[in-house]
Design a protein around this motif. Structure first.
Motif, mmCIF file in Angstrom:
data_model
loop_
_atom_site.group_PDB
_atom_site.id
_atom_site.type_symbol
_atom_site.label_atom_id
_atom_site.label_comp_id
_atom_site.label_asym_id
_atom_site.label_seq_id
_atom_site.Cartn_x
_atom_site.Cartn_y
_atom_site.Cartn_z
ATOM 1 N N SER A 62 16.715 46.491 -20.112
ATOM 2 C CA SER A 62 16.767 46.492 -18.651
ATOM 3 C C SER A 62 17.925 45.638 -18.130
ATOM 4 N N ILE A 63 18.250 44.570 -18.881
ATOM 5 C CA ILE A 63 19.355 43.696 -18.463
ATOM 6 C C ILE A 63 20.709 44.335 -18.815
ATOM 7 N N ILE A 64 20.868 44.720 -20.060
ATOM 8 C CA ILE A 64 22.170 45.245 -20.522
ATOM 9 C C ILE A 64 22.515 46.553 -19.800
ATOM 10 N N LEU A 65 21.525 47.395 -19.591
ATOM 11 C CA LEU A 65 21.771 48.699 -18.951
ATOM 12 C C LEU A 65 21.528 48.633 -17.441
ATOM 13 N N ASP A 66 21.246 47.441 -16.934
ATOM 14 C CA ASP A 66 20.998 47.212 -15.502
ATOM 15 C C ASP A 66 19.986 48.224 -14.941
ATOM 16 N N LYS A 67 18.878 48.369 -15.678
ATOM 17 C CA LYS A 67 17.899 49.404 -15.310
ATOM 18 C C LYS A 67 16.970 48.985 -14.174
ATOM 19 N N LYS A 68 16.879 47.698 -13.931
ATOM 20 C CA LYS A 68 16.030 47.161 -12.859
ATOM 21 C C LYS A 68 14.561 47.565 -13.040
ATOM 22 N N MET A 69 14.126 47.549 -14.295
ATOM 23 C CA MET A 69 12.708 47.814 -14.565
ATOM 24 C C MET A 69 11.876 46.614 -14.122
ATOM 25 N N ILE A 70 10.674 46.899 -13.680
ATOM 26 C CA ILE A 70 9.762 45.818 -13.312
ATOM 27 C C ILE A 70 8.785 45.615 -14.452
ATOM 28 N N LYS A 75 11.756 41.979 -11.547
ATOM 29 C CA LYS A 75 12.717 43.071 -11.722
ATOM 30 C C LYS A 75 13.862 42.537 -12.572
ATOM 31 N N LEU A 76 14.130 43.191 -13.705
ATOM 32 C CA LEU A 76 15.192 42.736 -14.595
ATOM 33 C C LEU A 76 16.404 43.662 -14.497
ATOM 34 N N GLY A 77 17.559 43.055 -14.220
ATOM 35 C CA GLY A 77 18.812 43.806 -14.152
ATOM 36 C C GLY A 77 19.943 42.975 -14.732
ATOM 37 N N ALA A 78 21.147 43.384 -14.460
ATOM 38 C CA ALA A 78 22.320 42.737 -15.057
ATOM 39 C C ALA A 78 22.373 41.235 -14.770
ATOM 40 N N LYS A 79 21.799 40.818 -13.660
ATOM 41 C CA LYS A 79 21.852 39.388 -13.313
ATOM 42 C C LYS A 79 20.656 38.626 -13.867
ATOM 43 N N GLY A 80 19.795 39.292 -14.591
ATOM 44 C CA GLY A 80 18.576 38.645 -15.088
ATOM 45 C C GLY A 80 17.423 38.985 -14.162
ATOM 46 N N ILE A 81 16.706 37.929 -13.730
ATOM 47 C CA ILE A 81 15.603 38.196 -12.789
ATOM 48 C C ILE A 81 16.200 38.464 -11.412
ATOM 49 N N GLU A 82 16.055 39.680 -10.933
ATOM 50 C CA GLU A 82 16.652 40.022 -9.635
ATOM 51 C C GLU A 82 15.620 39.961 -8.517
ATOM 52 N N GLU A 83 14.360 39.888 -8.893
ATOM 53 C CA GLU A 83 13.315 39.758 -7.875
ATOM 54 C C GLU A 83 12.010 39.377 -8.551
ATOM 55 N N VAL A 84 11.282 38.482 -7.913
ATOM 56 C CA VAL A 84 9.902 38.237 -8.351
ATOM 57 C C VAL A 84 9.020 39.117 -7.471
ATOM 58 N N VAL A 85 8.290 40.014 -8.095
ATOM 59 C CA VAL A 85 7.508 40.992 -7.327
ATOM 60 C C VAL A 85 6.115 40.424 -7.077
ATOM 61 N N GLU A 86 5.745 40.366 -5.818
ATOM 62 C CA GLU A 86 4.426 39.801 -5.498
ATOM 63 C C GLU A 86 3.404 40.913 -5.275
ATOM 64 N N ILE A 87 2.414 40.964 -6.145
ATOM 65 C CA ILE A 87 1.322 41.923 -6.001
ATOM 66 C C ILE A 87 0.220 41.226 -5.213
ATOM 67 N N GLU A 88 -0.399 41.945 -4.297
ATOM 68 C CA GLU A 88 -1.507 41.318 -3.582
ATOM 69 C C GLU A 88 -2.715 41.203 -4.521
ATOM 70 N N LEU A 89 -3.177 39.994 -4.708
ATOM 71 C CA LEU A 89 -4.284 39.767 -5.645
ATOM 72 C C LEU A 89 -5.594 39.558 -4.884
ATOM 73 N N THR A 90 -6.687 39.850 -5.570
ATOM 74 C CA THR A 90 -8.001 39.547 -4.988
ATOM 75 C C THR A 90 -8.231 38.033 -5.132
ATOM 76 N N PRO A 91 -9.172 37.461 -4.364
ATOM 77 C CA PRO A 91 -9.419 36.013 -4.501
ATOM 78 C C PRO A 91 -9.762 35.632 -5.945
#
Ligand code: APR
Length: 308
Positions: free
Chosen positions: A239-247, A270-286
């Motif tokens: 995902s990093i080398i190919l900049d796939k932006k997989m989560i 989200k992993l891309g050429a820059k490494g971690i490009e986003e921390v994805v926040e999932i809504e969690l139950t309590p």
């Protein structure tokens, strides 16, 4: 020019990863170990598979960090594996020294690299590499969630007789007994598993996932898992080398996300050429939030053991 990837530690995880990387044929690979000649021997053996398998990746084994210079990605697998009966957490002091020393060398020779930490206890070692390197959080990532999720997906697929490709899941939290498999969000071809598997069976599968590493350790007798761990690192590197932006779930330094501050915990990124490009926040139950917080507390305790 080809990308350059260094793998530190030419043991089971490291050498299996180097083999997988060479076969991908998108980067040259350097395998470093402190044991004289051993990484050179393994590297040459792998290189000689090139003509048969059709890859042109250069594979170099070395005992000198000079050969790692200018790497785009450095994977740290050096350290002691878990022994039977030993918890991941017991490993912390043993591996702290090794990971600190290695990280210092990475900073010297590959100051712009993305570091992927594999050495256990994973979350604590990632925290250590982040601290010692001074790299931004985008460039220091821990591998655990992909592996834990792969184990969960394997067991779910077996249970319902489905293709593993159709099973989507997330395992969050620390890489240890407190990990949080999010069974609520696990689906088989889009169908929530609650419609396919009884709650009791799901709980058993969740528990088997939590004990996934220990199950292998017990069977092997010596050493710990390496086929699935190396495959999991490979997916991150793809995902990093190919900049796939997989989560995918990875250990990331949280800065307030999920209500956690200043700690490495497994969350979707989200992993891309820059490494971690986003921390994805999932809504969690309590309840899920509570479990994630518990898991974060366990990581915090380990970090305290290291005194960093
Ligand atoms: N620098 C470089 N390599 C080192 C160092 C060091 N300071 N210290 C030890 N090593 C090397 C060892 O020589 C060995 O070849 O690290 C390698 C570790 O390999 P294995 O013992 O085969 O362990 P492995 O199964 O690969 O697991 C490595 O990954 O999954 C985790 O828990 C596991 O922390 C462990 C790591």
């Amino acid at each position: 020019m080809r990308s350059k990837i260094t793998v530190v530690g030419a043991g089971f995880v490291g050498s299996t990863l180097v083999q997988r990387l060479a076969e991908r044929d998108y980067a040259d690979v350097v395998m470093f170990d402190i044991v004289p000649n051993m990484p050179q021997g393994k590297a040459l053996d792998m290189l000689e598979a090139g003509p048969v398998l059709g890859f042109d990746s250069q594979v170099t084994g070395t005992n000198s960090y000079e050969d790692t210079v200018g790497s785009d990605i450095v994977v740290i697998t050096s350290g002691f594996p878990r022994k039977p009966g030993m918890s991941r957490d017991d490993l912390v002091k043993k591996n702290q020294e090794i990971v600190s020393q290695v990280t210092e060398q990475v900073v010297t020779y590959s100051p712009d690299s993305i570091i992927i930490v594999v050495t256990n206890p994973l979350d604590a070692m990632a925290q250590l590499a982040h601290k010692v390197s001074g790299f931004p959080r985008e460039r220091v990532i821990g591998m655990a969630g992909v592996l834990d999720t792969a184990r969960f997906r394997t067991f779910i697929a077996q249970e319902v007789g489905a293709s593993v490709k159709d099973v989507q899941a997330y395992v969050l939290g620390g890489h240890g007994d407190t990990m949080v498999p999010l069974s609520r969000l696990c689906t088989v071809a889009g169908i929530p598993i609650a419609q396919l598997i009884s709650a009791e069976r799901i709980e058993q599968i969740v528990q088997r996932t939590r004990d996934g590493g220990a199950e292998i350790v017990k069977l092997l007798g010596t050493g710990s898992a390496y086929f699935a761990p190396s495959a999991s690192v490979l997916q991150m590197i793809d995902s990093i080398i190919l900049d796939k932006k997989m989560i995918m779930p990875c250990a990331a330094y949280l800065q307030g996300e999920y209500g956690i501050e200043g700690l490495y915990v497994g969350v979707p990124v989200k992993l891309g050429a820059k490494g971690i490009e986003e921390v994805v926040e999932i809504e969690l139950t309590p309840k899920e939030k509570e479990l994630l917080q518990k898991s974060a507390d366990a990581v915090k305790e380990l970090v305290a053991v290291m005194g960093i």
